[in-house]
Design a protein around this motif. Structure first.
Motif, PDB file in Angstrom:
ATOM      1  N   GLY A   1       0.822  -1.205   0.000  1.00 56.49           N
ATOM      2  CA  GLY A   1       0.000   0.000   0.000  1.00 56.49           C
ATOM      3  C   GLY A   1       0.855   1.254   0.000  1.00 56.49           C
ATOM      4  O   GLY A   1       1.916   1.293   0.624  1.00 56.49           O
ATOM      5  N   THR A   2       0.383   2.281  -0.703  1.00 59.45           N
ATOM      6  CA  THR A   2       1.169   3.513  -0.831  1.00 59.45           C
ATOM      7  C   THR A   2       1.011   4.441   0.362  1.00 59.45           C
ATOM      8  O   THR A   2       1.764   5.400   0.499  1.00 59.45           O
ATOM      9  CB  THR A   2       0.761   4.268  -2.105  1.00 59.45           C
TER      10      THR A   2
ATOM     11  N   ASP B   1      -9.122   3.568  -4.581  1.00 59.42           N
ATOM     12  CA  ASP B   1     -10.045   4.515  -3.974  1.00 59.42           C
ATOM     13  C   ASP B   1     -11.367   4.521  -4.740  1.00 59.42           C
ATOM     14  O   ASP B   1     -11.591   3.699  -5.639  1.00 59.42           O
ATOM     15  CB  ASP B   1      -9.422   5.918  -3.894  1.00 59.42           C
ATOM     16  N   ASN B   2     -12.248   5.451  -4.398  1.00 65.47           N
ATOM     17  CA  ASN B   2     -13.573   5.496  -5.005  1.00 65.47           C
ATOM     18  C   ASN B   2     -13.538   5.772  -6.507  1.00 65.47           C
ATOM     19  O   ASN B   2     -14.505   5.493  -7.226  1.00 65.47           O
ATOM     20  CB  ASN B   2     -14.437   6.547  -4.307  1.00 65.47           C
ATOM     21  N   ASN B   3     -12.432   6.331  -6.973  1.00 68.23           N
ATOM     22  CA  ASN B   3     -12.280   6.608  -8.403  1.00 68.23           C
ATOM     23  C   ASN B   3     -11.465   5.534  -9.120  1.00 68.23           C
ATOM     24  O   ASN B   3     -11.016   5.732 -10.244  1.00 68.23           O
ATOM     25  CB  ASN B   3     -11.614   7.974  -8.601  1.00 68.23           C
ATOM     26  N   ASN B   4     -11.266   4.391  -8.399  1.00 63.59           N
ATOM     27  CA  ASN B   4     -10.520   3.259  -8.948  1.00 63.59           C
ATOM     28  C   ASN B   4      -9.040   3.574  -9.168  1.00 63.59           C
ATOM     29  O   ASN B   4      -8.367   2.940  -9.985  1.00 63.59           O
ATOM     30  CB  ASN B   4     -11.134   2.767 -10.268  1.00 63.59           C
ATOM     31  N   VAL B   5      -8.545   4.554  -8.424  1.00 63.69           N
ATOM     32  CA  VAL B   5      -7.127   4.890  -8.479  1.00 63.69           C
ATOM     33  C   VAL B   5      -6.380   3.963  -7.516  1.00 63.69           C
ATOM     34  O   VAL B   5      -6.780   3.777  -6.371  1.00 63.69           O
ATOM     35  CB  VAL B   5      -6.878   6.365  -8.096  1.00 63.69           C
ATOM     36  N   LYS B   6      -5.300   3.391  -7.994  1.00 67.48           N
ATOM     37  CA  LYS B   6      -4.540   2.429  -7.196  1.00 67.48           C
ATOM     38  C   LYS B   6      -3.987   3.077  -5.927  1.00 67.48           C
ATOM     39  O   LYS B   6      -3.421   4.170  -5.976  1.00 67.48           O
ATOM     40  CB  LYS B   6      -3.384   1.852  -8.018  1.00 67.48           C
ATOM     41  N   LYS B   7      -4.141   2.376  -4.820  1.00 67.68           N
ATOM     42  CA  LYS B   7      -3.556   2.800  -3.545  1.00 67.68           C
ATOM     43  C   LYS B   7      -2.430   1.843  -3.146  1.00 67.68           C
ATOM     44  O   LYS B   7      -2.167   1.621  -1.970  1.00 67.68           O
ATOM     45  CB  LYS B   7      -4.627   2.846  -2.458  1.00 67.68           C
ATOM     46  N   TYR B   8      -1.783   1.285  -4.127  1.00 63.51           N
ATOM     47  CA  TYR B   8      -0.682   0.353  -3.904  1.00 63.51           C
ATOM     48  C   TYR B   8       0.325   0.509  -5.037  1.00 63.51           C
ATOM     49  O   TYR B   8       0.040   1.127  -6.072  1.00 63.51           O
ATOM     50  CB  TYR B   8      -1.190  -1.094  -3.893  1.00 63.51           C
ATOM     51  N   LYS B   9       1.504  -0.044  -4.818  1.00 66.41           N
ATOM     52  CA  LYS B   9       2.521  -0.080  -5.870  1.00 66.41           C
ATOM     53  C   LYS B   9       3.107  -1.489  -5.937  1.00 66.41           C
ATOM     54  O   LYS B   9       3.146  -2.211  -4.935  1.00 66.41           O
ATOM     55  CB  LYS B   9       3.621   0.942  -5.602  1.00 66.41           C
ATOM     56  N   VAL B  10       3.557  -1.858  -7.126  1.00 65.65           N
ATOM     57  CA  VAL B  10       4.105  -3.187  -7.359  1.00 65.65           C
ATOM     58  C   VAL B  10       5.566  -3.046  -7.760  1.00 65.65           C
ATOM     59  O   VAL B  10       5.918  -2.164  -8.560  1.00 65.65           O
ATOM     60  CB  VAL B  10       3.323  -3.927  -8.462  1.00 65.65           C
ATOM     61  N   CYS B  11       6.414  -3.913  -7.231  1.00 69.81           N
ATOM     62  CA  CYS B  11       7.837  -3.859  -7.553  1.00 69.81           C
ATOM     63  C   CYS B  11       8.063  -4.137  -9.036  1.00 69.81           C
ATOM     64  O   CYS B  11       7.213  -4.699  -9.732  1.00 69.81           O
ATOM     65  CB  CYS B  11       8.620  -4.847  -6.697  1.00 69.81           C
ATOM     66  N   GLU B  12       9.235  -3.751  -9.502  1.00 73.36           N
ATOM     67  CA  GLU B  12       9.531  -3.858 -10.926  1.00 73.36           C
ATOM     68  C   GLU B  12       9.557  -5.299 -11.415  1.00 73.36           C
ATOM     69  O   GLU B  12       9.111  -5.603 -12.524  1.00 73.36           O
ATOM     70  CB  GLU B  12      10.877  -3.183 -11.215  1.00 73.36           C
ATOM     71  N   ASN B  13      10.063  -6.214 -10.581  1.00 67.39           N
ATOM     72  CA  ASN B  13      10.193  -7.604 -11.007  1.00 67.39           C
ATOM     73  C   ASN B  13       9.800  -8.563  -9.878  1.00 67.39           C
ATOM     74  O   ASN B  13      10.631  -8.870  -9.011  1.00 67.39           O
ATOM     75  CB  ASN B  13      11.622  -7.899 -11.462  1.00 67.39           C
ATOM     76  N   PRO B  14       8.546  -9.042  -9.857  1.00 66.09           N
ATOM     77  CA  PRO B  14       8.111  -9.971  -8.807  1.00 66.09           C
ATOM     78  C   PRO B  14       8.947 -11.241  -8.729  1.00 66.09           C
ATOM     79  O   PRO B  14       8.990 -11.892  -7.676  1.00 66.09           O
ATOM     80  CB  PRO B  14       6.664 -10.297  -9.208  1.00 66.09           C
ATOM     81  N   LYS B  15       9.635 -11.592  -9.811  1.00 66.41           N
ATOM     82  CA  LYS B  15      10.424 -12.822  -9.828  1.00 66.41           C
ATOM     83  C   LYS B  15      11.655 -12.741  -8.932  1.00 66.41           C
ATOM     84  O   LYS B  15      12.297 -13.761  -8.670  1.00 66.41           O
ATOM     85  CB  LYS B  15      10.847 -13.155 -11.257  1.00 66.41           C
ATOM     86  N   THR B  16      11.997 -11.537  -8.464  1.00 67.10           N
ATOM     87  CA  THR B  16      13.159 -11.399  -7.578  1.00 67.10           C
ATOM     88  C   THR B  16      12.740 -11.124  -6.132  1.00 67.10           C
ATOM     89  O   THR B  16      13.591 -10.881  -5.281  1.00 67.10           O
ATOM     90  CB  THR B  16      14.075 -10.263  -8.057  1.00 67.10           C
ATOM     91  N   ALA B  17      11.434 -11.139  -5.865  1.00 62.69           N
ATOM     92  CA  ALA B  17      10.930 -10.875  -4.510  1.00 62.69           C
ATOM     93  C   ALA B  17      10.472 -12.173  -3.864  1.00 62.69           C
ATOM     94  O   ALA B  17       9.907 -13.047  -4.530  1.00 62.69           O
ATOM     95  CB  ALA B  17       9.776  -9.882  -4.564  1.00 62.69           C
TER      96      ALA B  17
END
Length: 345
Positions: A287-288, A298-314
């Motif tokens: 979450g951001t 949020d209510n406007n469907n704006v993301k309240k999270y961020k995703v790392c650049e490469n999930p394969k390294t997490a």
């Protein structure tokens, strides 16, 4: 006369080879052992039972690695039940809620696991372990699975800590935790016995992973170190579980085993580069701002999270769950530890 002789030996050779290949194929089937996998528990093995109107699993960005869109798994891709099925040479068992949509996959077993559940009532939305076993028993009574099916099957049970998370939410502290751990183990033991008595050949359960290393806990140290207080409590759980399984194996002359998730998780987290993982305690999807988690908008469907650049390294996907890469690393470690071999015997 020469040509017919050649044909005769040619066909004789084919017959011999076909029999030899058939024996090899039969040996491979015997090698894998169980022909059906039944899964019970929580989000560590839920492959699509949790409803779409609940948080996570069916929301973006879950499933971005596999199958490329949300598919009901609490990860960016595959979860532990997928890897157990892979090890057994089976397709992942169909989720109970999707069984009527995928009737051809019933032959591989069934997945009864729901995210957020425990052996006790940890959520009002999803069925606890007792009710999941009720679903299983009902299918047996309806002859969806016969005694012959069950005699060549294995059950995997995941009790990954939702009971303890619920306890902390209600009580606000770890005071009284040891006695509560004992009650969780007692109920877990009853559940394992019930599954076995329904006719399943072998019942496996995951040992509790290091809860003190989950991002939910390590966030207090900016994801820099595991919380040893929580991991010491996990040790109590795993010791009691080991004692219980030892007694069950004596009573049933086998038929039960533990998959050591604590050591396998810990080993991967201590040597992440071995598995091409980086920032091992930092979740890929976060979450951001305070109060928001992976998948929130949020209510406007704006993301309240961020995703790392490469999930394969997490290693971790969100505050609770490994990525597909994380589960794959744990799976590889378990294989190296020879900790899965009993699943096939």
């Amino acid at each position: 006369m020469e040509l017919p002789k050649q044909l005769f030996f040619f066909f004789l050779t084919l017959i011999f080879l076909s029999g030899h290949i058939g024996l090899q194929a039969e040996a491979r089937v015997r090698h894998y052992g169980p022909t059906k996998l039944f899964v019970f528990g929580d989000s560590y093995v839920d492959a699509g039972n949790t409803r779409k109107d609940q948080p996570g699993s069916w929301k973006q960005p879950y499933g971005i690695t596999f199958p490329g869109k949300p598919a009901g798994r609490f990860s960016d891709g595959r979860v532990f039940s997928d890897y157990i099925a892979k090890y057994l040479g089976l397709k992942s068992p169909v989720p109970y809620n999707l069984r009527k949509m995928m009737p051809n996959n019933l032959k591989y077993g069934m997945n009864f696991a729901y995210g957020g559940t425990g052996v006790f009532n940890t959520t009002s939305k999803n069925p606890n372990m007792t009710i999941q076993i009720d679903f299983f028993e009902k299918l047996i009574k309806e002859n969806v699975y016969t005694a012959s099916d069950l005699s060549n099957s294995i059950a995997y049970v995941s009790v990954a800590g939702n009971d303890y998370n619920y306890y902390l939410t209600i009580n606000g502290s770890i005071q009284g935790f040891p006695s509560y751990i004992a009650s969780v183990i007692n109920q877990t033991t009853k559940d394992l016995i019930r599954i076995k008595n329904l006719g399943v050949k072998k019942v496996a359960i995951g040992g509790l992973q290091p809860l003190g290393c989950l991002p939910l806990i390590t966030s207090t140290s900016s994801f820099q170190k595991c919380n040893e207080t929580f991991n010491n409590l996990v040790a109590i759980h795993n010791n009691l579980l080991n004692q219980s399984i030892t007694k069950l194996k004596q009573s049933y002359k086998g038929g039960f085993l533990i998959i050591d998730l604590f050591d396998s998780f810990t080993s991967v987290l201590n040597h992440p580069k071995t598995y091409n993982l980086h920032n091992e305690l930092i979740p890929c999807c976060l979450g951001t701002s305070q109060g928001f988690t992976c998948g929130d908008v949020d209510n406007n469907n704006v993301k309240k999270y961020k995703v790392c650049e490469n999930p394969k390294t997490a290693f971790f996907w969100d505050l609770f769950h490994p990525t597909q890469a994380g589960w794959h690393a744990v799976y590889n470690k378990l294989q190296n530890m020879n900790a899965l071999s009993q699943l096939r015997n």
